[in-house]
Design a protein around this motif. Structure first.
Motif, mmCIF file in Angstrom:
data_model
loop_
_atom_site.group_PDB
_atom_site.id
_atom_site.type_symbol
_atom_site.label_atom_id
_atom_site.label_comp_id
_atom_site.label_asym_id
_atom_site.label_seq_id
_atom_site.Cartn_x
_atom_site.Cartn_y
_atom_site.Cartn_z
ATOM 1 N N MET A 182 14.441 -9.430 21.480
ATOM 2 C CA MET A 182 13.614 -8.470 20.757
ATOM 3 C C MET A 182 13.902 -7.030 21.156
ATOM 4 O O MET A 182 13.509 -6.099 20.443
ATOM 5 N N ALA A 183 14.567 -6.804 22.297
ATOM 6 C CA ALA A 183 14.840 -5.446 22.755
ATOM 7 C C ALA A 183 15.704 -4.712 21.736
ATOM 8 O O ALA A 183 16.575 -5.292 21.102
ATOM 9 N N GLY A 184 15.460 -3.424 21.580
ATOM 10 C CA GLY A 184 16.196 -2.624 20.620
ATOM 11 C C GLY A 184 17.614 -2.348 21.069
ATOM 12 O O GLY A 184 18.090 -2.856 22.089
ATOM 13 N N ASP A 185 18.295 -1.494 20.295
ATOM 14 C CA ASP A 185 19.692 -1.190 20.588
ATOM 15 C C ASP A 185 19.860 -0.482 21.920
ATOM 16 O O ASP A 185 20.937 -0.476 22.498
ATOM 17 N N ASP B 47 8.252 -5.713 23.516
ATOM 18 C CA ASP B 47 9.257 -6.776 23.432
ATOM 19 C C ASP B 47 8.840 -8.044 24.154
ATOM 20 O O ASP B 47 9.528 -9.060 24.063
ATOM 21 N N LEU B 48 7.735 -8.014 24.900
ATOM 22 C CA LEU B 48 7.242 -9.202 25.598
ATOM 23 C C LEU B 48 6.436 -10.062 24.645
ATOM 24 O O LEU B 48 5.817 -9.554 23.704
ATOM 25 N N LEU C 97 14.473 4.758 16.242
ATOM 26 C CA LEU C 97 14.374 3.930 17.450
ATOM 27 C C LEU C 97 15.446 2.853 17.518
ATOM 28 O O LEU C 97 15.563 2.163 18.536
ATOM 29 N N GLY C 98 16.205 2.685 16.442
ATOM 30 C CA GLY C 98 17.270 1.690 16.454
ATOM 31 C C GLY C 98 16.768 0.262 16.416
ATOM 32 O O GLY C 98 17.377 -0.633 17.014
ATOM 33 N N VAL C 99 15.643 0.018 15.713
ATOM 34 C CA VAL C 99 15.083 -1.326 15.615
ATOM 35 C C VAL C 99 14.832 -1.640 14.143
ATOM 36 O O VAL C 99 14.921 -0.767 13.276
#
Length: 285
Positions: free
Chosen positions: A195-198, A206-207, A263-265
């Motif tokens: 789930m973490a972004g770029d 992300d947890l 945010l790159g998501v």
């Protein structure tokens, strides 16, 4: 889930038998009708359904090495007597055979149960217990271990992505009770890594939601805050990441696609984070 098999294998690899086989047997996973054949093996045609070429038992397969018997407390009483003979005589008798086969194995047995209590209840032979109990080692549950940061870093390296744990997420991992032990930790790290972004940094958003709901970190409530809209948004943001997300949303005039790009998501990630923190777009006039 506390790592019994990993520990047993580490003992094997640290000893003089490391070049020989390490055979792990889960006594609770093998059906009772098959466990005797699996452990001791059988000769061709020794019973209905026997393999035409016979079968080498797992005890014999561990000859020269280590036999790890997990959940030994679930072994049927009748087989306990046969295992006791194997340990006492250092020989195994396959089903249908008339002559025993000499073996040299080191046995490590593990259980999640209080084996002494199981003995008192008559469900485990006391003579087998004392034959096995040469050294009694207790593995602590994950919540009592002091090497959680090292374990997290190890699992992050194995996750397949270049990710790291952010400072906001780490307290939540430390505060969690980890009822599922190492299995639960691995699942959490795998999920958070995915789930973490770029940027490759695991943040609170992300947890898994279940972990945030269960863990209670001082000053960082696990439950989502009140609705954040208009002037009330500042009071609702209960974490640094929620405040930062609000800033991005306001600057972009609540354009979700623009914030996701910045945010790159994915857009769905922004929606999920908004839902987690109770952030709602203010009604347009």
């Amino acid at each position: 889930g506390s790592g019994k098999e990993y520990f047993a294998k580490a003992l094997h690899e640290a000893g003089q038998r490391r070049a020989k086989p390490f055979v792990a047997v889960n006594c609770a996973a093998i059906p009772e009708t098959l466990i005797e054949s699996e452990l001791f093996g059988h000769l061709p045609g020794s019973f209905s359904g026997a393999l035409a070429k016979g079968k080498t038992g797992l005890i014999q397969a561990a000859d020269g090495g280590t036999l790890f018997l997990d959940e030994i407390g679930d072994m049927p009483l009748a087989l306990q007597a046969r295992l006791l003979r194997v340990l006492a005589e250092r020989e195994v008798l396959p089903i249908g055979a008339t002559q025993a086969i000499r073996i040299d194995v080191r046995v490590i047995a593990a259980t999640h149960a209080d084996l002494q209590m199981v003995v008192r209840q008559g469900r485990f032979r006391d003579d087998l217990y004392y034959r096995l109990a040469g050294a009694h080692l207790v593995l602590p549950p994950l919540r009592q271990r002091r090497d959680l940061p090292w374990l997290v870093q190890k699992l992050l390296r194995e996750a397949g992505r270049q990710v790291q744990l952010g400072p906001d997420a780490e307290p939540w991992l430390r505060a969690h009770d980890w009822p599922g032990n190492l299995r639960e930790l691995k699942n959490v790290i795998d999920y958070a890594s995915a789930m973490a972004g770029d940027g490759g940094v695991i943040g609170l958003a992300d947890l898994p939601d279940a972990l945030l709901a269960a863990a209670q970190v001082p000053g960082q409530p696990g439950q989502p805050g009140p609705t954040a809209s208009g002037e009330a948004a500042d009071a609702a943001a209960q974490s640094a990441e929620a405040q930062l997300l609000l800033q991005y949303l306001r600057a972009a005039r609540w354009n979700i696609s623009a914030v996701a790009h910045q945010l790159g998501v994915a857009r769905m990630t922004i929606y999920r984070r908004m839902k987690r923190w109770g952030i709602h777009e203010p009604e347009r006039q």
